[in-house]
Write a protein that holds these residues in place. Structure first.
Motif, PDB file in Angstrom:
ATOM      1  N   GLY A   1       0.815  -1.094   0.021  1.00  0.00           N
ATOM      2  CA  GLY A   1      -0.087   0.100  -0.005  1.00  0.00           C
ATOM      3  C   GLY A   1       0.914   1.379  -0.006  1.00  0.00           C
ATOM      4  O   GLY A   1       2.148   1.245  -0.331  1.00  0.00           O
ATOM      5  N   PRO A   2       0.295   2.438   0.253  1.00  0.00           N
ATOM      6  CA  PRO A   2       1.073   3.556   0.497  1.00  0.00           C
ATOM      7  C   PRO A   2       1.930   3.493   1.347  1.00  0.00           C
ATOM      8  O   PRO A   2       1.826   3.019   2.662  1.00  0.00           O
ATOM      9  CB  PRO A   2       0.046   4.707   0.593  1.00  0.00           C
TER      10      PRO A   2
ATOM     11  N   VAL B   1       0.313   7.583   4.886  1.00  0.00           N
ATOM     12  CA  VAL B   1      -1.101   7.781   5.081  1.00  0.00           C
ATOM     13  C   VAL B   1      -1.300   9.070   5.838  1.00  0.00           C
ATOM     14  O   VAL B   1      -1.174   9.074   6.817  1.00  0.00           O
ATOM     15  CB  VAL B   1      -2.147   6.824   5.502  1.00  0.00           C
TER      16      VAL B   1
ATOM     17  N   GLY C   1       2.463   8.766  -4.431  1.00  0.00           N
ATOM     18  CA  GLY C   1       2.042   7.275  -3.921  1.00  0.00           C
ATOM     19  C   GLY C   1       1.598   7.161  -2.598  1.00  0.00           C
ATOM     20  O   GLY C   1       0.796   6.366  -2.184  1.00  0.00           O
ATOM     21  N   ASP C   2       1.748   8.476  -1.789  1.00  0.00           N
ATOM     22  CA  ASP C   2       0.991   8.383  -0.651  1.00  0.00           C
ATOM     23  C   ASP C   2      -0.138   8.652  -0.474  1.00  0.00           C
ATOM     24  O   ASP C   2      -0.719   9.044  -1.565  1.00  0.00           O
ATOM     25  CB  ASP C   2       1.779   9.807   0.200  1.00  0.00           C
ATOM     26  N   ALA C   3      -0.921   8.431   0.631  1.00  0.00           N
ATOM     27  CA  ALA C   3      -2.302   8.456   0.711  1.00  0.00           C
ATOM     28  C   ALA C   3      -2.935   9.840   1.729  1.00  0.00           C
ATOM     29  O   ALA C   3      -2.106   9.764   2.542  1.00  0.00           O
ATOM     30  CB  ALA C   3      -3.148   7.246   1.177  1.00  0.00           C
TER      31      ALA C   3
ATOM     32  N   GLN D   1      -6.495  10.594   3.752  1.00  0.00           N
ATOM     33  CA  GLN D   1      -7.842  10.023   3.870  1.00  0.00           C
ATOM     34  C   GLN D   1      -8.220  11.470   4.795  1.00  0.00           C
ATOM     35  O   GLN D   1      -7.868  11.982   5.946  1.00  0.00           O
ATOM     36  CB  GLN D   1      -7.508   8.909   5.255  1.00  0.00           C
TER      37      GLN D   1
ATOM     38  N   LEU E   1      -3.909  14.902  -7.525  1.00  0.00           N
ATOM     39  CA  LEU E   1      -4.381  14.058  -6.393  1.00  0.00           C
ATOM     40  C   LEU E   1      -5.483  13.278  -6.720  1.00  0.00           C
ATOM     41  O   LEU E   1      -6.884  13.903  -6.781  1.00  0.00           O
ATOM     42  CB  LEU E   1      -4.857  15.243  -4.999  1.00  0.00           C
TER      43      LEU E   1
ATOM     44  N   SER F   1      -9.118   7.481  -4.876  1.00  0.00           N
ATOM     45  CA  SER F   1      -8.638   6.361  -4.908  1.00  0.00           C
ATOM     46  C   SER F   1      -9.732   5.176  -4.759  1.00  0.00           C
ATOM     47  O   SER F   1      -9.583   4.203  -4.966  1.00  0.00           O
ATOM     48  CB  SER F   1      -7.271   5.948  -3.886  1.00  0.00           C
TER      49      SER F   1
ATOM     50  N   MET G   1     -10.831   8.984   0.009  1.00  0.00           N
ATOM     51  CA  MET G   1      -9.553   8.532   0.059  1.00  0.00           C
ATOM     52  C   MET G   1      -8.897   8.895  -1.158  1.00  0.00           C
ATOM     53  O   MET G   1      -9.541   8.889  -2.396  1.00  0.00           O
ATOM     54  CB  MET G   1      -9.383   6.927   0.155  1.00  0.00           C
TER      55      MET G   1
ATOM     56  N   ARG H   1      -5.105   9.731  -3.319  1.00  0.00           N
ATOM     57  CA  ARG H   1      -3.749   8.974  -3.613  1.00  0.00           C
ATOM     58  C   ARG H   1      -2.968  10.188  -4.403  1.00  0.00           C
ATOM     59  O   ARG H   1      -3.426  10.719  -5.301  1.00  0.00           O
ATOM     60  CB  ARG H   1      -3.648   7.791  -4.277  1.00  0.00           C
TER      61      ARG H   1
ATOM     62  N   ALA I   1      -1.016  11.435  -7.105  1.00  0.00           N
ATOM     63  CA  ALA I   1      -0.429  10.890  -8.242  1.00  0.00           C
ATOM     64  C   ALA I   1       0.610  11.181  -9.291  1.00  0.00           C
ATOM     65  O   ALA I   1       1.202  10.482  -9.796  1.00  0.00           O
ATOM     66  CB  ALA I   1      -1.670  10.973  -9.281  1.00  0.00           C
TER      67      ALA I   1
END
Length: 128
Positions: free
Chosen positions: A19-20, A23, A40-42, A44, A67, A70, A91, A93, A95
């Protein structure tokens, strides 16, 4: 202050799909903040919502090239009581490098000509 939560999802999932790396978790208290994320970070975002009132959170401004959403937003009620509120979770990601001003409003769909009841806005800077 903007809350930062570092998760190692690959280790938690027993070696499944990675996963990322990071987060970032935000709520209404983080509105107006700027966060710097790596590709690649998320992100929330968790916002209080009561769907029984008709006032729903929706994204109105975002640069999807920087952004991307996701997954579909989720909603979890706080209790089984009739009319109980809950939390809507969005959510995203990171990009590509760049800056996106992410703005969400809490309003009824039919109230397009009036001010929303609440606004959440965060600036996201994505770096390599």
């Amino acid at each position: 202050m903007f809350a930062l939560l570092f998760l190692l999802l690959a280790a938690a999932c027993g070696g499944g799909t990675a996963g990322p790396e990071n987060v970032f978790i935000a709520d209404e208290a983080d509105s107006g903040q700027t966060v710097t994320m790596g590709v690649g970070d998320a992100l929330q975002i968790m916002l209080a919502e009561n769907q029984t009132t008709g006032y729903l959170w929706r994204v109105v401004t975002n640069d999807e090239a920087v952004l991307e959403s996701s997954e579909e937003p989720s909603y979890e009620v706080d209790s089984d009581a009739i009319g109980a509120g809950g939390v809507k979770t969005f959510m995203f990601r990171a990009a590509a490098p760049g800056t996106s001003v992410l703005r969400l409003v809490n309003a009824r769909d039919q109230d397009t000509a009036v001010e929303p009841s609440r606004v959440f806005e965060i600036t996201v800077q994505v770096v390599e």
